[in-house]
Design a protein around this motif. Structure first.
Motif, short mmCIF file in Angstrom:
data_model
loop_
_atom_site.label_atom_id
_atom_site.label_comp_id
_atom_site.label_asym_id
_atom_site.label_seq_id
_atom_site.Cartn_x
_atom_site.Cartn_y
_atom_site.Cartn_z
N TRP A 63 0.25 -6.35 -12.38
CA TRP A 63 0.23 -7.69 -12.88
C TRP A 63 0.73 -8.65 -11.65
CZ3 TRP A 63 3.73 -11.46 -13.98
CH2 TRP A 63 3.16 -12.53 -14.70
N LEU A 64 2.03 -8.30 -11.30
CA LEU A 64 2.84 -9.35 -10.54
C LEU A 64 2.00 -9.63 -9.19
CD1 LEU A 64 5.55 -10.54 -10.53
CD2 LEU A 64 6.73 -8.56 -8.94
N LEU A 65 1.43 -8.15 -8.56
CA LEU A 65 0.79 -8.50 -7.30
C LEU A 65 -0.52 -9.28 -7.57
CD1 LEU A 65 0.29 -7.73 -4.48
CD2 LEU A 65 -1.05 -5.64 -5.21
N LEU A 66 -1.34 -9.14 -8.59
CA LEU A 66 -2.55 -10.02 -8.87
C LEU A 66 -2.16 -11.40 -9.11
CD1 LEU A 66 -4.65 -7.61 -11.08
CD2 LEU A 66 -5.00 -8.05 -8.35
N SER A 67 -0.93 -11.42 -9.80
CA SER A 67 -0.91 -13.06 -10.30
C SER A 67 -0.36 -13.87 -8.94
CB SER A 67 0.32 -12.88 -11.20
OG SER A 67 -0.11 -12.30 -12.46
N SER A 68 0.20 -12.95 -8.19
CA SER A 68 0.92 -13.75 -7.07
C SER A 68 -0.06 -14.26 -6.03
CB SER A 68 1.82 -12.69 -6.19
OG SER A 68 2.93 -12.57 -6.88
N THR A 69 -1.35 -13.79 -6.07
CA THR A 69 -2.44 -14.21 -5.36
C THR A 69 -3.23 -15.26 -5.88
OG1 THR A 69 -4.08 -12.46 -6.34
CG2 THR A 69 -2.55 -11.74 -4.51
N LYS A 70 -2.98 -15.70 -7.10
CA LYS A 70 -3.77 -16.79 -7.75
C LYS A 70 -2.99 -18.30 -7.72
CE LYS A 70 -5.00 -13.84 -11.58
NZ LYS A 70 -4.89 -13.52 -13.08
N SER A 71 -3.99 -19.07 -7.88
CA SER A 71 -3.41 -20.65 -7.73
C SER A 71 -2.99 -20.78 -9.18
CB SER A 71 -4.69 -21.50 -7.43
OG SER A 71 -5.77 -21.27 -8.38
N ARG A 72 -2.29 -22.08 -9.30
CA ARG A 72 -1.57 -22.36 -10.44
C ARG A 72 -2.79 -22.19 -11.72
NH1 ARG A 72 0.72 -28.01 -10.97
NH2 ARG A 72 1.31 -27.68 -8.69
N ALA A 73 -3.90 -22.95 -11.29
CA ALA A 73 -5.01 -22.98 -12.32
C ALA A 73 -5.34 -21.57 -12.84
CB ALA A 73 -6.19 -23.85 -11.84
N ASP A 74 -5.62 -20.57 -11.57
CA ASP A 74 -6.19 -19.26 -12.20
C ASP A 74 -5.09 -18.70 -12.97
OD1 ASP A 74 -8.45 -19.96 -10.78
OD2 ASP A 74 -7.96 -18.92 -8.92
N LEU A 75 -3.55 -18.93 -12.52
CA LEU A 75 -2.52 -18.12 -13.36
C LEU A 75 -2.76 -18.33 -14.61
CD1 LEU A 75 -0.16 -16.47 -12.60
CD2 LEU A 75 1.15 -18.63 -12.58
N MET A 87 -8.18 -16.31 -2.87
CA MET A 87 -6.98 -15.73 -2.44
C MET A 87 -5.85 -16.98 -2.10
SD MET A 87 -5.05 -12.87 -2.06
CE MET A 87 -6.22 -11.64 -2.06
N HIS A 88 -4.81 -16.68 -2.81
CA HIS A 88 -3.93 -18.05 -2.49
C HIS A 88 -2.37 -17.40 -2.07
CE1 HIS A 88 -6.18 -21.23 -3.92
NE2 HIS A 88 -6.63 -20.60 -4.58
N LEU A 89 -2.35 -16.16 -1.78
CA LEU A 89 -1.24 -15.48 -1.37
C LEU A 89 -0.51 -16.16 -0.26
CD1 LEU A 89 0.75 -13.20 -2.25
CD2 LEU A 89 -0.53 -11.79 -0.62
N ALA A 90 -1.09 -16.43 0.63
CA ALA A 90 -0.49 -16.96 2.01
C ALA A 90 -0.03 -18.24 1.62
CB ALA A 90 -1.29 -17.11 3.27
N GLU A 91 -0.40 -19.26 0.78
CA GLU A 91 -0.22 -20.62 0.39
C GLU A 91 1.05 -20.45 -0.39
OE1 GLU A 91 -3.42 -22.82 -1.27
OE2 GLU A 91 -4.91 -22.53 0.26
N ASN A 92 0.79 -19.26 -1.40
CA ASN A 92 2.19 -19.15 -2.25
C ASN A 92 3.22 -18.89 -1.58
OD1 ASN A 92 0.28 -19.84 -4.38
ND2 ASN A 92 -0.09 -17.79 -4.93
N LEU A 93 3.05 -18.05 -0.68
CA LEU A 93 4.39 -17.61 0.03
C LEU A 93 5.06 -18.58 0.88
CD1 LEU A 93 3.22 -13.97 1.46
CD2 LEU A 93 4.81 -14.59 -0.22
N GLU A 94 4.21 -19.51 1.46
CA GLU A 94 4.58 -20.76 2.07
C GLU A 94 5.35 -21.83 1.26
OE1 GLU A 94 2.81 -24.25 5.14
OE2 GLU A 94 1.38 -22.66 4.06
N GLN A 95 4.78 -22.01 0.03
CA GLN A 95 5.34 -22.53 -0.87
C GLN A 95 6.75 -22.12 -1.25
OE1 GLN A 95 2.78 -23.51 -4.12
NE2 GLN A 95 1.44 -24.56 -2.68
N LEU A 96 6.73 -20.78 -1.53
CA LEU A 96 7.90 -20.17 -1.81
C LEU A 96 9.20 -20.46 -0.66
CD1 LEU A 96 9.48 -18.07 -3.88
CD2 LEU A 96 8.60 -16.21 -2.24
#
Length: 317
Positions: A63-75, A87-96
């Motif tokens: 669940w954690l891996l799949l949720s980390s690849t989503k945008s806020r709307a998809d989450l 796939m939004h994993l790269a963007e999420n990591l940059e924001q993190l």
């Protein structure tokens, strides 16, 4: 009139004794067919239980891996175990990494210092203390070891408030040392090191080293410590995991966010998302949790061969 005299009868053959009655044969007891193994103990049952345990362990990580690849709307708009539309994993990591001025990287570095350095020193102290309790003779040894066992039975959360009061007296509250120093004490590691020393370090080898003129410290450093390497790695892994996952002690000790470990920082983001209505912080907490799990997996994979050699060392003795 005379009566004839009675003559004794001529001796004859002694009659044979009557044969004893032969008891009737007992009815044969039917042998009970061996009971079929219980379904829970059969190979299929054990395999099914292990599969359920594996599934239970992997579901949160999935669940954690799949949720980390989503945008806020998809989450919030898709099933938790369904992949997002993009796939939004790269963007999420940059924001993190860039959130709040890069505070997440500081939290990670703090946790590496608390857990990595603290667990390393705790393992060294634990192995040395366990070796001393096993191989050295000194007054009150068993009583002191009983206190160590007492420390094993006391949960860490029960010691958080007393440790806070001690840190307050020493002026260490809200400092790096208030979280780092308690991690150096690991009673279970001392107990485990004594068990390893009793089974892995022969007394004859130490006696030979002493006869050759080696001091106690040199005998421990050059002879005993290499033999205790599997125990050292095991103690390090246990303490590293415990400090990395520690939450209550930093929560009590720290108020400066720059000193937070990663668990406490993620809790702040999660609380902000719930109480202050910042959904972006919820996504940061999810992605940050995935990144925080990675070092634990990496350390275990790197050191598991030493752990396995220690666990199986007595099997061929």
């Amino acid at each position: 009139m005379t009566t004839p005299s009675t003559l004794p009868a001529a001796p004859g053959p002694t009659p044979a004794p009557a044969p004893a009655a032969v008891p009737a044969p007992l009815p044969r007891r039917r042998r009970r067919a061996p009971k079929a193994p219980s379904a829970l103990l059969s190979r299929a049952g054990v395999t099914a239980l292990l599969a359920l345990a594996t599934l239970y362990t992997l579901l949160p990580l999935t669940w954690l891996l799949l949720s980390s690849t989503k945008s806020r709307a998809d989450l919030f708009g898709t099933n938790g175990f369904a992949p997002g539309r993009e796939m939004h994993l790269a963007e999420n990591l940059e924001q993190l990494i860039t959130a709040d001025g890069g505070v997440y990287l500081r939290w990670i570095l703090n946790t590496v210092a608390y857990a990595g350095v603290g667990a390393l020193l705790a393992a060294v102290f634990g192995v040395a203390a366990g070796y001393a309790f096993d191989k050295l003779a000194f007054p009150g040894k068993e009583r002191l070891f009983s206190l160590v066992l007492l420390g094993v039975m006391v949960p860490g959360t029960a010691l958080a408030i007393p440790l806070f009061l001690l840190a307050a007296e020493a002026g260490l509250v809200n400092t790096f040392w208030s979280v780092f120093l308690p991690g150096l004490v690991f009673p279970f590691g001392v107990y485990l090191a004594r068990v390893f020393s009793a089974s892995h370090v022969p007394d004859e080898v130490l006696e030979a080293a002493r006869m050759d003129g080696a001091s106690e410290f040199r005998a421990f450093r050059t002879i005993a410590f290499p033999m205790l390497a599997p125990g050292f790695v095991t103690i390090f892994l246990f303490q590293f995991t415990q400090i990395w996952n520690s939450f209550f002690l930093p929560l009590v000790m720290l108020s400066d966010q720059d000193l937070y470990p990663v668990n406490l920082g993620l809790y702040v983001w999660y609380s902000s998302a719930l109480s202050q209505g910042h959904p972006e912080d919820y996504l940061l907490a999810v992605v940050g949790s995935l990144v925080a799990v990675a070092p634990l997996i990496a350390v275990f994979l790197m050191l598991q061969r030493f752990w396995k050699s220690g666990m199986t060392a007595g099997a061929v003795k």
